[in-house]
Design an enzyme around this catalytic site. Structure first.
Site, PDB file in Angstrom:
ATOM      1  N   HIS A  69       0.835  -1.203   0.000  1.00  0.00           N
ATOM      2  CA  HIS A  69       0.000   0.000   0.000  1.00  0.00           C
ATOM      3  C   HIS A  69       0.868   1.249   0.000  1.00  0.00           C
ATOM      4  CE1 HIS A  69      -2.897  -2.671   2.508  1.00  0.00           C
ATOM      5  NE2 HIS A  69      -3.028  -2.919   1.224  1.00  0.00           N
ATOM      6  N   LYS A  78       5.259   7.255   7.760  1.00  0.00           N
ATOM      7  CA  LYS A  78       4.777   6.321   8.776  1.00  0.00           C
ATOM      8  C   LYS A  78       5.953   5.832   9.605  1.00  0.00           C
ATOM      9  CE  LYS A  78       2.699   3.461   5.854  1.00  0.00           C
ATOM     10  NZ  LYS A  78       1.832   2.419   5.273  1.00  0.00           N
ATOM     11  N   TYR A 138       0.989   2.000  13.778  1.00  0.00           N
ATOM     12  CA  TYR A 138       1.438   2.969  12.783  1.00  0.00           C
ATOM     13  C   TYR A 138       1.297   4.364  13.375  1.00  0.00           C
ATOM     14  CZ  TYR A 138      -0.317  -0.910   9.875  1.00  0.00           C
ATOM     15  OH  TYR A 138      -0.601  -2.128   9.337  1.00  0.00           O
ATOM     16  N   ASP A 174      -6.246  -6.269  -1.786  1.00  0.00           N
ATOM     17  CA  ASP A 174      -4.869  -6.656  -2.066  1.00  0.00           C
ATOM     18  C   ASP A 174      -4.798  -7.709  -3.165  1.00  0.00           C
ATOM     19  OD1 ASP A 174      -3.997  -4.856  -0.194  1.00  0.00           O
ATOM     20  OD2 ASP A 174      -3.684  -6.334   1.382  1.00  0.00           O
TER      21      ASP A 174
END
Length: 186
Positions: A69, A78, A138, A174
């Site tokens: 992603h 991140k 995250y 995905d």
């Protein structure tokens, strides 16, 4: 806390120093001064600890693969860690002007070493759960905007990522992700 550079520009690994005894352990998981100094010394990024706006957490069963992603637009920064369990974490440099474009780096994130992976804007990110379950945390520098989501298939032959195992479970998103060539064409 130690800071380790990686073969990919601007990608860092932060390694805390857990203090263990017969009761368990204590570790610092984030330090703004260390983060800011490491980013200033080892990267060309402008992000600072104070820029983080959102903390998120996912829980995944064993064999789950999430990714690859990324975000379009100006991307996002991140800081990723595994609070419980273990994952094979992968980043792919997708920045248009990067000499490392298309190269990946893998690190195991787990609840033993407590490593944190800095994922800069313009990178794809994904992970494969190696333990029975894994909680991945995250820290993100801007709110999620689903209109900027991009994805590439986890097994794209051009990227040739060396996953430790084939996934046992993928999301529909995905499984339907486009190719690396599709992303480059956009």
């Amino acid at each position: 806390m130690r800071v380790v550079t990686t073969p990919l520009p601007d990608v860092l690994v932060f390694l805390p120093t857990p203090h263990r005894d017969d009761r368990g352990f204590f570790t610092r998981t984030f330090d703004t001064a260390i983060f800011d100094a490491a980013v200033a010394e080892h990267t060309g990024l402008s992000v600072r600890a104070a820029d983080f706006r959102q903390d998120s957490q996912s829980r995944s069963a064993g064999g789950v693969l999430r990714g690859l992603h990324g975000r379009g637009g100006r991307g996002e920064t991140k800081l990723v860690r595994c609070a419980h369990g273990a994952v094979q974490d992968v980043v792919v440099d997708a920045r248009p002007d990067s000499p490392a474009r298309g190269r990946s780096h893998t690190v195991v994130l787990d609840d033993v070493e407590f490593a944190h992976l800095l994922v800069p804007p313009g990178f794809l990110h994904g992970f494969l759960t190696l333990s029975d379950t894994a909680d991945v945390c995250y820290r993100i520098d801007r709110p999620h905007d689903p209109t900027e989501d991009v994805g590439v298939r986890w097994d794209d032959p051009e990227l040739a990522i060396d996953w430790r195992a084939a996934p046992e479970s993928l999301s529909a998103r995905d499984a339907a992700a486009g190719s690396w060539a599709d992303l480059l064409a956009r």
